[in-house]
Design a protein around this motif. Structure first.
Motif, mmCIF file in Angstrom:
data_model
loop_
_atom_site.group_PDB
_atom_site.id
_atom_site.type_symbol
_atom_site.label_atom_id
_atom_site.label_comp_id
_atom_site.label_asym_id
_atom_site.label_seq_id
_atom_site.Cartn_x
_atom_site.Cartn_y
_atom_site.Cartn_z
ATOM 1 N N ARG A 50 -22.088 -19.443 -25.052
ATOM 2 C CA ARG A 50 -22.245 -18.481 -26.145
ATOM 3 C C ARG A 50 -23.642 -17.873 -26.119
ATOM 4 N NH1 ARG A 50 -21.590 -19.531 -32.728
ATOM 5 N NH2 ARG A 50 -22.976 -17.839 -33.360
ATOM 6 N N GLU A 74 -21.345 -12.111 -30.876
ATOM 7 C CA GLU A 74 -21.593 -13.279 -30.027
ATOM 8 C C GLU A 74 -20.708 -13.178 -28.797
ATOM 9 O OE1 GLU A 74 -23.940 -15.600 -30.535
ATOM 10 O OE2 GLU A 74 -24.542 -14.496 -32.341
ATOM 11 N N GLU A 263 -15.230 -30.608 -33.893
ATOM 12 C CA GLU A 263 -15.084 -29.297 -33.247
ATOM 13 C C GLU A 263 -13.617 -28.985 -32.973
ATOM 14 O OE1 GLU A 263 -16.299 -25.646 -31.518
ATOM 15 O OE2 GLU A 263 -17.412 -27.084 -32.744
ATOM 16 N N PRO A 279 -17.137 -20.828 -32.643
ATOM 17 C CA PRO A 279 -17.684 -22.026 -31.986
ATOM 18 C C PRO A 279 -19.204 -21.992 -31.867
ATOM 19 C CG PRO A 279 -15.706 -21.313 -30.857
ATOM 20 C CD PRO A 279 -16.013 -20.255 -31.888
ATOM 21 N N GLY A 280 -19.822 -23.065 -32.346
ATOM 22 C CA GLY A 280 -21.280 -23.166 -32.311
ATOM 23 C C GLY A 280 -21.927 -22.848 -33.640
ATOM 24 N N ASP A 281 -21.162 -22.286 -34.584
ATOM 25 C CA ASP A 281 -21.719 -21.960 -35.898
ATOM 26 C C ASP A 281 -22.026 -23.231 -36.681
ATOM 27 O OD1 ASP A 281 -21.794 -19.266 -35.580
ATOM 28 O OD2 ASP A 281 -20.202 -18.794 -37.025
ATOM 29 N N SER A 282 -22.876 -23.070 -37.686
ATOM 30 C CA SER A 282 -23.266 -24.202 -38.525
ATOM 31 C C SER A 282 -22.399 -24.307 -39.773
ATOM 32 C CB SER A 282 -24.732 -24.066 -38.941
ATOM 33 O OG SER A 282 -24.936 -22.845 -39.641
ATOM 34 N N SER A 312 -24.519 -28.418 -36.409
ATOM 35 C CA SER A 312 -23.368 -27.974 -35.615
ATOM 36 C C SER A 312 -22.602 -29.211 -35.186
ATOM 37 C CB SER A 312 -23.809 -27.185 -34.373
ATOM 38 O OG SER A 312 -24.339 -28.055 -33.390
ATOM 39 N N GLN A 316 -20.488 -26.752 -28.515
ATOM 40 C CA GLN A 316 -20.970 -25.500 -27.931
ATOM 41 C C GLN A 316 -22.415 -25.635 -27.458
ATOM 42 O OE1 GLN A 316 -19.015 -22.460 -27.576
ATOM 43 N NE2 GLN A 316 -20.690 -22.312 -26.115
ATOM 44 N N GLN A 317 -23.209 -26.376 -28.213
ATOM 45 C CA GLN A 317 -24.616 -26.560 -27.851
ATOM 46 C C GLN A 317 -24.760 -27.322 -26.526
ATOM 47 O OE1 GLN A 317 -23.334 -26.680 -30.908
ATOM 48 N NE2 GLN A 317 -24.507 -24.965 -31.754
ATOM 49 N N ASN A 320 -23.938 -24.841 -23.692
ATOM 50 C CA ASN A 320 -25.060 -23.911 -23.512
ATOM 51 C C ASN A 320 -26.248 -24.602 -22.857
ATOM 52 O OD1 ASN A 320 -23.504 -21.992 -24.854
ATOM 53 N ND2 ASN A 320 -25.205 -21.285 -26.105
ATOM 54 N N LYS A 321 -26.524 -25.823 -23.289
ATOM 55 C CA LYS A 321 -27.654 -26.576 -22.718
ATOM 56 C C LYS A 321 -27.453 -26.775 -21.217
ATOM 57 C CE LYS A 321 -30.546 -28.430 -24.680
ATOM 58 N NZ LYS A 321 -31.960 -28.062 -24.965
#
Length: 407
Positions: A50, A74, A263, A279-282, A312, A316-317, A320-321
């Motif tokens: 994302r 996004e 999730e 996805p990834g939102d808080s 989160s 998703q994090q 991304n990481k």
């Protein structure tokens, strides 16, 4: 336009939430009409990284995403994800599904190591009382299995291989080692870096001790198969302390707190139209209260605590990481019209491509199509309208038009 070839491997013991993580990560909220990776094996799916779509910073009202998805500004760009068979101690010796796990692992570019941060599964993956097993030890065991597997591959006939290289006068020793390990998706630059780190660059291969070879392969694994630790089950209170312990014990590995179950619930409720969630939102918004039964309300209450505590669900994090930080990839947008930011059909910023940081615009041309790279003349930076040469190093969110000679 060819999609990214990145393959993320999801590894870990059984019953730590690995399969739940995979299911959550590959549960598509919005279908793509022309979905990438049409032929998917049973244990391979499509996930997404994302990133804020460049159309927002360009002040455009929208984009016409084709190889990806754009949701409220996004951009979700597809990557392959593989759910690797569960590990047990002795997997590198073929115990359990070890052989299958290790064969699948060969293809992965980066690994998401899912561990039970609540300490509720023993070394065999058997559920136990939360806090009964140490996730720090769990990570250590899995790293040992992977390292020993890689060592067992290279150590077979190592003496014969080393003597052949030493006596044949081969100048490109890293290339020879990379060729021997090509089945592990290990490249020459990985070998060069590992030789430098271990201080073995100037030492004849035939003089390496078994400890030096084992250390070299462990170092090579860290370079060629980098790992993100996913501290799963943070919805269990005891997990919070263990997340801190994991970060302290493994400072060289990113540790991402996660609740794969949270999730998965959010994505499935979103897909049904019960809630609005990206996805990834808080946070999320309930759209249809009447569709929530008592069980869903109880589960969402747990999700709320996760989001409040960690910001989160972490799924998703973690993706991304792995792609943006560990593999160090950026996103670029090729277009045909640098003034309107469109392709030949007039679609606005249709393709978002993941490329390694340091990629030149000529290399991008080859990634898009071999003929485009071969006949490359120059490119245009659509943001600045400046002409750029083949050696220009692409920057994150660059929008470029490639100009090639007519056939």
């Amino acid at each position: 336009m060819e999609a990214s070839r990145i393959l993320i491997g999801v590894v870990g013991k059984t019953n730590v939430g690995k399969s739940t993580f995979f299911a959550a990560a590959t549960e598509t909220v919005v279908e793509i009409a022309n979905r990438p990776f049409v032929t998917i094996k049973a244990n391979v799916g499509v996930s997404y990284v994302r990133k804020r779509c460049v159309h927002v910073s360009l002040g455009l009202p929208k984009c016409d995403a084709r190889n990806s998805i754009c949701m409220e500004g996004e951009r979700f760009i597809p990557v392959k994800m593989m759910d690797v068979a569960g590990l047990v101690p002795g997997a590198h010796e073929g115990r359990g599904l070890g052989n299958r796990f290790l064969d699948d692992l060969r293809q992965a570019d980066v690994l998401l190591l899912v561990v039970d941060a609540s300490g509720a599964t023993d070394p065999e993956g058997v559920p136990v009382k939360p806090g009964s097993y140490d996730p720090v030890e769990e990570v250590r065991e899995i790293l040992v299995e992977i390292d020993e597997w890689m060592y067992s591959i290279v150590s077979r006939d190592w003496s014969k291989f080393a003597r052949t290289v030493d006596t044949s006068g081969v100048l490109n020793v890293p290339g020879a080692i990379a060729q021997r390990l090509s089945g592990l998706s290990i490249r020459k630059q990985h070998v060069v870096e590992a030789l430098e780190v271990t201080g073995l660059s100037d030492k004849k291969l035939s003089s390496w001790t078994s400890d030096e070879l084992r250390n070299f392969m462990a170092t090579l694994r860290r370079i060629a198969k980098p790992i993100v630790i996913v501290a799963n089950k943070v919805d269990v209170p005891i997990a919070e302390e263990n997340v801190g312990r994991l970060r302290e014990a493994y400072p060289d590995y990113p540790v991402v707190p996660a609740s794969a179950a949270a999730e998965l619930l959010l994505r499935r409720l979103s897909k049904k139209g019960v809630i609005k969630y990206i996805p990834g939102d808080s946070s999320y918004t309930v759209i249809d209260e009447s569709a929530l039964d008592e069980k869903s309300r109880r589960l969402l209450a747990i999700v709320d605590r996760v989001l409040e505590k960690w910001g989160s669900t972490g799924v998703q994090q973690a993706i991304n990481k792995a792609v943006f930080d560990v593999l160090d990839h950026i996103v670029v947008y090729p277009v045909e019209d640098p003034n309107k930011f469109t392709d030949k059909e007039g679609r606005i910023l249709p393709d978002a491509l993941l490329v390694p940081r340091g990629t030149t615009v000529r290399e991008l041309a080859y990634m898009i199509h071999t003929d485009l790279g071969r006949t490359f003349l120059y490119a245009i930076n659509a943001k600045t309208k400046q002409r750029i040469g083949e050696s220009y190093v692409l920057q994150d969110d660059d929008v470029v038009k490639i100009v090639a000679a007519a056939k």
